[in-house]
Write a protein that holds these residues in place. Sequence first.
Motif, PDB file in Angstrom:
ATOM      1  N   SER A   1      -5.530  -0.121  -4.351  1.00  0.00           N
ATOM      2  CA  SER A   1      -5.437  -0.804  -5.686  1.00  0.00           C
ATOM      3  C   SER A   1      -6.507  -0.391  -6.734  1.00  0.00           C
ATOM      4  O   SER A   1      -6.232  -0.308  -7.928  1.00  0.00           O
ATOM      5  CB  SER A   1      -5.430  -2.351  -5.496  1.00  0.00           C
TER       6      SER A   1
ATOM      7  N   GLU B   1      -5.867   1.264 -10.572  1.00  0.00           N
ATOM      8  CA  GLU B   1      -6.313   0.721 -11.602  1.00  0.00           C
ATOM      9  C   GLU B   1      -7.123   1.677 -12.297  1.00  0.00           C
ATOM     10  O   GLU B   1      -7.043   1.908 -13.542  1.00  0.00           O
ATOM     11  CB  GLU B   1      -7.033  -0.480 -11.256  1.00  0.00           C
TER      12      GLU B   1
ATOM     13  N   MET C   1       2.306   2.007  -3.447  1.00  0.00           N
ATOM     14  CA  MET C   1       1.288   2.691  -4.383  1.00  0.00           C
ATOM     15  C   MET C   1       1.132   4.070  -3.988  1.00  0.00           C
ATOM     16  O   MET C   1       0.532   4.785  -5.079  1.00  0.00           O
ATOM     17  CB  MET C   1      -0.003   1.913  -4.042  1.00  0.00           C
TER      18      MET C   1
ATOM     19  N   TRP D   1      -5.233  -1.530   1.368  1.00  0.00           N
ATOM     20  CA  TRP D   1      -4.469  -2.177   0.125  1.00  0.00           C
ATOM     21  C   TRP D   1      -5.605  -2.459  -1.027  1.00  0.00           C
ATOM     22  O   TRP D   1      -5.454  -1.777  -2.250  1.00  0.00           O
ATOM     23  CB  TRP D   1      -3.943  -3.619   0.480  1.00  0.00           C
TER      24      TRP D   1
ATOM     25  N   THR E   1       0.838  -1.244   0.035  1.00  0.00           N
ATOM     26  CA  THR E   1       0.050  -0.139   0.130  1.00  0.00           C
ATOM     27  C   THR E   1       0.927   1.273  -0.269  1.00  0.00           C
ATOM     28  O   THR E   1       0.809   2.123  -0.736  1.00  0.00           O
ATOM     29  CB  THR E   1      -0.949  -0.042   1.217  1.00  0.00           C
TER      30      THR E   1
END
Lengths: 287, 287
Positions: free
Chosen positions: B256, B260, B50, B252, B47
């Motif tokens: 994500s 995306e 990212m 997370w 996480t």
Amino acid sequence: MARRRDSNPVRELLRLPVGKPVDLSAYDAAATPGSPPGGKAAGIAATARMGEDLADLQERLWAAATAGDRRRLLLVLQGPDASGKGGTVKHVIGRFNPAGCRIHAFKAPTRQERHHDFLWRVEKALPRPGEIGVFDRSHYEDVLIAKVHSHASDDEIDRRYGRINAFEDRLSDSGVTLVKCFLHLSREEQCRRLLKRLDKPDKHWKFDPGDLDERARWPAYRQAYETAFSRCATSAAPWYLIPADHKWYRDWAVSSLLLEHLRELDPRYPKAGFDVRECRQRLLREG
Amino acid sequence: MARRRDSNPVRELLRLPVGKPVDLSAYDAAATPGSPPGGKAAGIAATARMGEDLADLQERLWAAATAGDRRRLLLVLQGPDASGKGGTVKHVIGRFNPAGCRIHAFKAPTRQERHHDFLWRVEKALPRPGEIGVFDRSHYEDVLIAKVHSHASDDEIDRRYGRINAFEDRLSDSGVTLVKCFLHLSREEQCRRLLKRLDKPDKHWKFDPGDLDERARWPAYRQAYETAFSRCATSAAPWYLIPADHKWYRDWAVSSLLLEHLRELDPRYPKAGFDVRECRQRLLREG
């Protein structure tokens, strides 16, 4: 409340005089007053260390508001193009919980905004109780750009200083702690930063050729800032001058100012307004 | 645009079916689908990694908007008390530049808001082009709380699903990417979290005894959620079910999903709308 002089060293160091003429050329934009020994690396580390305390105090301020505490903080950022107003929001305000921040970037007034008094749009952007408000530019543009470009008459500009003081006095009385920061950038450092923007295609969106016209009016802006600071630095809402040629120092200084102000507010988690034991028992009983 | 199925694994994993009945009991709230091997520590590290990409994509989205790109993203967070809506804002949205986020926590409608259609207050809280919007609760409360407490007639609730779909369809057409996340919490984990809040005096402000009344209506809420998801999960604006018993997984999974979606948007820094060479020369000439 009595001022705790010794516990607010950065405030004392950076505060502009109240009710006196200001000469910006007397302040070195590359200075780093009060910063921890060790230069840039030590400054960056010290700023990072303040992050947790800032976030903790923000949560307390927010929690207190849920129980009726009306206090809030408003950071006002002024300074020439490329002085780092946006960078301060990103790096300093980024330490807070974004849910409790109300950030407003003031642009040229819209048609609707121009139909109202200059403070109309400012009222709408104010932080609510418990919030950290941030103005990236502010009502001060109405005595800065407006003065340099003669968007209003001299008389009107003159009246605005008084209106700003009355407005800020009212805010202060209603629980708003104003932290007004001028990001003091040297002309040379502005040139370097603008050139950098031009050199990087992924920074072009930040560049406006009109910025060069504003840059050509540097002395007029200097004078407008000096007048604004001498007219609108009050004991309830002083102005702080942040030497801004070093980005790490700017972040350290603004973080330090916010920390000192929030510590002085000393917001507290409210006491439970319900029977904790009873709720506990009900939870365990009902599963 | 064709869906790039294989490049959006988390979306595919967490998306609820479109136009089909939903049975929430079929989903394990403690599951961790798609998370990197290594459990909690690996999830937290992933996480954090990212964060930089999210912030970079947000800046591109923002920059593109300065050149007229109308696209923006709206994260809708729904879930029972203590499911982590606020924690998601703090830990996931906290990775973005706060200047580009517009976060709104929907509370019980005010008197003024009740004088309008249920979507009136929602319109005002929408993200502007280039922004990341976050709804902590949303217009879905008008088919959840409103249904469970019979604040509106069955007919009216029934009409609202269609109105929500029309509203979201319009948003989607105007450049808003909707990411609707249901934080799926087990009744047992909610009990643990509420007990924890009661055990810590500095968490009492987060607790409302009314939450226990809502908890007692768990089955009715389950049913209301299931109906909302089966009626309002569309291909333009699907619902994602985030197993939320593990906070690290929740962070997370939402990170994500955002990553995306932002990658698919693929916002680009705009080309300079001015003569870079000329500006450079002028800067150097004028010093």
